[in-house]
Design an enzyme around this catalytic site. Structure first.
Site, PDB file in Angstrom:
ATOM      1  N   PRO A   1      -7.868 -99.875  17.548  1.00  0.00           N
ATOM      2  CA  PRO A   1      -7.603-101.317  17.431  1.00  0.00           C
ATOM      3  C   PRO A   1      -8.765-102.044  16.756  1.00  0.00           C
ATOM      4  O   PRO A   1      -9.934-101.723  16.974  1.00  0.00           O
ATOM      5  CB  PRO A   1      -7.439-101.773  18.890  1.00  0.00           C
ATOM      6  CG  PRO A   1      -7.125-100.535  19.656  1.00  0.00           C
ATOM      7  CD  PRO A   1      -7.816 -99.416  18.945  1.00  0.00           C
ATOM      8  N   GLY A   2      -8.435-103.025  15.949  1.00  0.00           N
ATOM      9  CA  GLY A   2      -9.443-103.866  15.330  1.00  0.00           C
ATOM     10  C   GLY A   2     -10.081-103.316  14.079  1.00  0.00           C
ATOM     11  O   GLY A   2     -11.047-103.895  13.579  1.00  0.00           O
ATOM     12  N   THR A   3      -9.559-102.218  13.529  1.00  0.00           N
ATOM     13  CA  THR A   3     -10.183-101.621  12.345  1.00  0.00           C
ATOM     14  C   THR A   3      -9.625-102.172  11.041  1.00  0.00           C
ATOM     15  O   THR A   3     -10.123-101.819   9.972  1.00  0.00           O
ATOM     16  CB  THR A   3      -9.999-100.090  12.368  1.00  0.00           C
ATOM     17  OG1 THR A   3      -8.621 -99.785  12.578  1.00  0.00           O
ATOM     18  CG2 THR A   3     -10.822 -99.468  13.484  1.00  0.00           C
ATOM     19  N   GLY A   4      -8.598-103.009  11.094  1.00  0.00           N
ATOM     20  CA  GLY A   4      -8.116-103.664   9.877  1.00  0.00           C
ATOM     21  C   GLY A   4      -6.841-103.085   9.306  1.00  0.00           C
ATOM     22  O   GLY A   4      -6.608-103.193   8.106  1.00  0.00           O
ATOM     23  N   LYS A   5      -5.994-102.486  10.137  1.00  0.00           N
ATOM     24  CA  LYS A   5      -4.748-101.904   9.634  1.00  0.00           C
ATOM     25  C   LYS A   5      -3.806-102.989   9.118  1.00  0.00           C
ATOM     26  O   LYS A   5      -3.265-102.890   8.015  1.00  0.00           O
ATOM     27  CB  LYS A   5      -4.078-101.090  10.738  1.00  0.00           C
ATOM     28  CG  LYS A   5      -4.910 -99.922  11.261  1.00  0.00           C
ATOM     29  CD  LYS A   5      -4.165 -99.117  12.283  1.00  0.00           C
ATOM     30  CE  LYS A   5      -3.923 -99.890  13.564  1.00  0.00           C
ATOM     31  NZ  LYS A   5      -5.175-100.251  14.267  1.00  0.00           N
TER      32      LYS A   5
ATOM     33  N   HIS B   1     -34.125 -97.120  39.527  1.00  0.00           N
ATOM     34  CA  HIS B   1     -32.943 -96.502  38.925  1.00  0.00           C
ATOM     35  C   HIS B   1     -33.031 -96.530  37.397  1.00  0.00           C
ATOM     36  O   HIS B   1     -32.860 -95.490  36.736  1.00  0.00           O
ATOM     37  CB  HIS B   1     -31.698 -97.260  39.404  1.00  0.00           C
ATOM     38  CG  HIS B   1     -30.418 -96.668  38.927  1.00  0.00           C
ATOM     39  ND1 HIS B   1     -29.558 -95.981  39.754  1.00  0.00           N
ATOM     40  CD2 HIS B   1     -29.838 -96.645  37.694  1.00  0.00           C
ATOM     41  CE1 HIS B   1     -28.518 -95.561  39.053  1.00  0.00           C
ATOM     42  NE2 HIS B   1     -28.653 -95.967  37.802  1.00  0.00           N
ATOM     43  N   GLU B   2     -33.285 -97.706  36.836  1.00  0.00           N
ATOM     44  CA  GLU B   2     -33.353 -97.812  35.376  1.00  0.00           C
ATOM     45  C   GLU B   2     -34.548 -97.052  34.815  1.00  0.00           C
ATOM     46  O   GLU B   2     -34.471 -96.472  33.724  1.00  0.00           O
ATOM     47  CB  GLU B   2     -33.414 -99.287  34.959  1.00  0.00           C
ATOM     48  CG  GLU B   2     -32.187-100.097  35.338  1.00  0.00           C
ATOM     49  CD  GLU B   2     -30.914 -99.544  34.714  1.00  0.00           C
ATOM     50  OE1 GLU B   2     -30.986 -98.896  33.654  1.00  0.00           O
ATOM     51  OE2 GLU B   2     -29.838 -99.747  35.304  1.00  0.00           O
TER      52      GLU B   2
ATOM     53  N   HIS C   1     -33.539 -93.422  34.350  1.00  0.00           N
ATOM     54  CA  HIS C   1     -32.829 -93.178  33.090  1.00  0.00           C
ATOM     55  C   HIS C   1     -33.806 -93.125  31.914  1.00  0.00           C
ATOM     56  O   HIS C   1     -33.717 -92.244  31.047  1.00  0.00           O
ATOM     57  CB  HIS C   1     -31.803 -94.287  32.845  1.00  0.00           C
ATOM     58  CG  HIS C   1     -30.593 -94.200  33.720  1.00  0.00           C
ATOM     59  ND1 HIS C   1     -29.855 -93.058  33.868  1.00  0.00           N
ATOM     60  CD2 HIS C   1     -29.988 -95.146  34.496  1.00  0.00           C
ATOM     61  CE1 HIS C   1     -28.843 -93.282  34.692  1.00  0.00           C
ATOM     62  NE2 HIS C   1     -28.903 -94.549  35.090  1.00  0.00           N
TER      63      HIS C   1
ATOM     64  N   ASP D   1     -22.478 -94.354  36.398  1.00  0.00           N
ATOM     65  CA  ASP D   1     -23.125 -93.122  35.917  1.00  0.00           C
ATOM     66  C   ASP D   1     -22.374 -91.885  36.405  1.00  0.00           C
ATOM     67  O   ASP D   1     -22.145 -90.937  35.647  1.00  0.00           O
ATOM     68  CB  ASP D   1     -24.579 -93.070  36.403  1.00  0.00           C
ATOM     69  CG  ASP D   1     -25.385 -94.247  35.900  1.00  0.00           C
ATOM     70  OD1 ASP D   1     -25.061 -94.756  34.818  1.00  0.00           O
ATOM     71  OD2 ASP D   1     -26.330 -94.666  36.599  1.00  0.00           O
TER      72      ASP D   1
END
Length: 672
Positions: free
Chosen positions: A246-250, A467-468, A471, A542
């Site tokens: 969706p949204g690619t310009g078809k 936590h961050e 990562h 996660d």
């Protein structure tokens, strides 16, 4: 072909059309207005009375006034059985207690009588004695008869008026969802270069998608110069299917084809064929192709064709939608049936090509599938240049940087970024949109709106920072983990913290790369358990992503030790049984658990090895709330795989940004 098409547009020259006087269009409301005016006139005429006032009296008073000589003339209405006795002017004060000047002429007294014969005898006797010398007239109240007839005919008139109104609406389709008489007609809109519905979009307005434009350009060239292909014995494809996310310009690409081709262009949605009435869809398909044949050469564009072209059910007991299947059968017949549709080319768009019926995709119907994919770096830059035209920009804008910061974005997403940046700049009362506004817009779209006012305790803030930081630490020391860009513990949307990465855009992925990605995903949960002694709900997102990853490794791509080289992926619709046994399902679960356990233990070992740097990183997050890759490098030193990172940064067209979020609560708690 173009000359024949122009001849069919009409035989009147343009000057004659302009010289013709523009006559007002007939409106049925004129007839309704005239009828209402006539009825009001009849009612007013039937109730019209002469000037003056009247007074009601009984019959005995009437006889006294006659004997006293008050009567000037008498009018007897035999229908209403009323007597109108007009009073002489000199007796107005005695009868009405007012003068003739105050009342006006022709004032009378109304009297009801029983028998007209008795009245005539009394008046004859009074005339002989000289009490009454005026004239006696007899009248019938014609207005009453007309009014009675009208009241009796009013229901019939109203019935026919409502009947005519409703069926005019039904015939024109106004307010009736297309109308009963036009329900089987096609709802396609026709666009023509010489008509009012002219499309101005061309291939110049479609940024990127060079391969897709090249495919559809051949269709346009055939419509403009068919001899170039027919002289060599070639035939143009009868249909082309635009497939992509969706949204690619078809749809935009289809509009550009309509603007470039210069031939009639019929556009409609796949859902326009679907109706509650049986047989309507097939009727609309027939009507659409009938109109197209009359206007050939032309193009038919069906958007979201999966609404009508979904694969037909192979199991009669499933109770499939017979009306939809009949519509699909008619579409298949019209596209390549016993008849011919020369000069009619069908374009269609969908993002669910795997659900379409195989008969629809075969050669001779949709000969080509044109893939409209997400734009790469250079195409994203072209899309940005298109959407940046109407925006007032300052000198800090770097289109290359914006293209690097938005990998994986579709054309619609990029348009949203530009619009969001303009809104952010306006919110801060800026005269022009700057670089930081666009970066904030990207963060806003990916992570959600910042919630700086969200209240958190010190323990919660420390847990989020750990936590961050987990990562960030693992992504720094794992070879195939995505290089870090930015980490924040400012809440955004449903996430209490987020990390931005610059992953490599790969065509294929190895087992080692997928294992490193799973290990990095588990870094937040491992850091919580190691450094706080407990785990929380913040790692739900996660864990969800890691679980999907390992199940894909085991069941789909055959990366398991006990189930190697096996793929259990099944895309068959209406098939409810798994393509493997219960014993295999149990083995898949065991292998997935084993992979998760291995990577979780690996994450813990790496965090223990770099515990001091991890704690420094977490404290820096608590103090500043946002840190960048430079801050991580100051703590851990140069990344062991810095050469690979530098390669990614130097070749950003192979990179992609993504966000990892933490959910504050599970779905059930969040909804509560």
């Amino acid at each position: 072909m173009e000359q024949d098409y122009k001849k069919r547009q009409g035989n009147f020259p343009q000057q004659d059309n302009q010289q013709r006087p523009k006559m007002p269009k007939f409106n049925p409301m004129w007839i309704y207005t005239i009828l209402i005016a006539v009825l009001i006139g009849l009612w007013m005429s039937s109730n019209h009375e002469e000037a003056g006032i009247h007074k009601t009296a009984d019959y005995s008073e009437f006889k006294k006034m006659i004997l006293n000589g008050y009567a000037d003339k008498i009018a007897i209405n035999t229908d209403e059985k009323e007597i109108h006795m007009y009073v002489k002017g000199e007796f107005y004060r005695k009868v009405f207690n007012k003068t003739a000047q105050q009342l006006g002429e022709n004032s009378y007294v109304t009297v009801n009588y029983g028998s007209v014969d008795k009245v005539e005898e009394f008046l004859d006797a009074s005339a002989k004695k000289g009490h009454f010398t005026g004239k006696i007239t007899y009248e019938k109240k014609e207005g009453g008869i007309l009014w009675t007839i009208f009241l009796q005919a009013l229901p019939i008139i109203l019935f026919f008026a409502i009947w005519i109104f409703i069926f005019r609406k039904i015939g024109s389709g106004g307010g009736m969802g297309g109308g009963i008489f036009s329900v089987g007609k096609s709802k396609a809109k026709m666009y023509d270069k010489n008509g009012d519905n002219k499309i101005e979009v061309t291939f110049k307005d479609v940024a990127g998608q060079a391969e897709a434009k090249q495919e559809v350009q051949e269709i346009v060239d055939f419509l403009k110069n068919p001899k170039k292909y027919t002289e060599l014995g070639g035939k143009i494809p009868k249909g082309a299917l635009l497939v992509g996310p969706p949204g690619t310009g078809k749809t935009l690409l289809a509009k550009a084809v309509a603007g470039e081709a210069g031939v009639p262009f019929f556009s409609m949605s796949g859902s326009d064929f679907v109706e509650m009435f049986v047989g309507v869809g097939a009727s609309r398909v027939r009507d659409l192709f009938r109109q197209a044949k009359e206007k050939s050469p032309c193009i038919i564009f069906i958007d979201e064709i999966d609404a009508v072209g979904r694969a037909r059910s192979k199991n009669p007991s499933m109770g499939g939608n017979d009306e939809r299947e009949n519509t699909l059968n008619q579409l298949l017949t019209e596209m390549d049936g016993f008849g011919t549709n020369s000069g009619v080319i069908i374009l269609a768009a969908t993002n669910r090509a795997d659900m379409l019926d195989k008969a629809l995709l075969r050669a001779g119907r949709f000969d080509r599938q044109i893939h409209v994919d997400l734009p790469d770096l250079n195409e994203r830059k072209e899309v940005f240049l298109v959407h940046l035209k109407p925006i007032k920009l300052d000198k800090t804008i770097d289109v290359d940087l914006l293209a690097r910061q938005t990998p994986g974005f579709s054309g619609a997403d990029i348009a949203n970024v530009c619009n969001e940046a303009a809104l952010i700049a306006a919110r801060h009362n800026k005269k022009k949109v700057g670089k930081q506004d666009f970066l904030d817009a990207v963060d806003r779209i990916i992570g959600g709106l910042e919630k700086k006012t969200k209240v958190m305790t010190a323990d919660e803030k420390r847990a989020i920072a750990l936590h961050e930081a987990g990562h960030a630490t693992l992504s720094w020391f794992l070879e195939y983990a995505d290089p870090l860009i930015k980490v924040t513990i400012v809440p955004r949307g449903n996430a209490l913290g987020a990390a931005w990465y610059l992953p490599e855009e790969r065509q294929i992925t190895t087992k080692e790369q997928m294992q490193d990605e799973v290990c990095a995903l588990l870094g937040g949960r491992a850091a919580e358990e190691l450094f706080t002694g407990h785990i929380s709900t913040g790692a739900m997102n996660d864990l969800e992503r890691a679980t999907k990853q390992v199940y894909a490794m085991v069941a789909y791509v055959g990366m398991s030790d006990k189930l190697p080289n096996l793929c259990y992926y099944n895309n068959q619709e209406y098939q409810f049984q798994k393509p493997y046994s219960e014993a295999t399902a149990e083995l898949i679960d065991q292998e997935a658990k084993s992979l998760i356990a291995q990577q979780y233990a690996r994450a813990k070992e790496l965090l223990k090895e770099h515990a001091e740097g991890h704690n420094q990183l977490a404290q820096l997050l608590i103090d500043r709330e946002v840190i960048f890759a430079e801050d991580v490098e100051n703590i851990f030193g140069k990344r062991p795989f810095a050469s690979r990172t530098e390669e990614l940064l130097e070749a950003p067209q192979k990179s992609e940004t993504k966000t990892r979020k933490r959910n504050s609560k599970p779905k059930e708690e969040a909804q509560t």
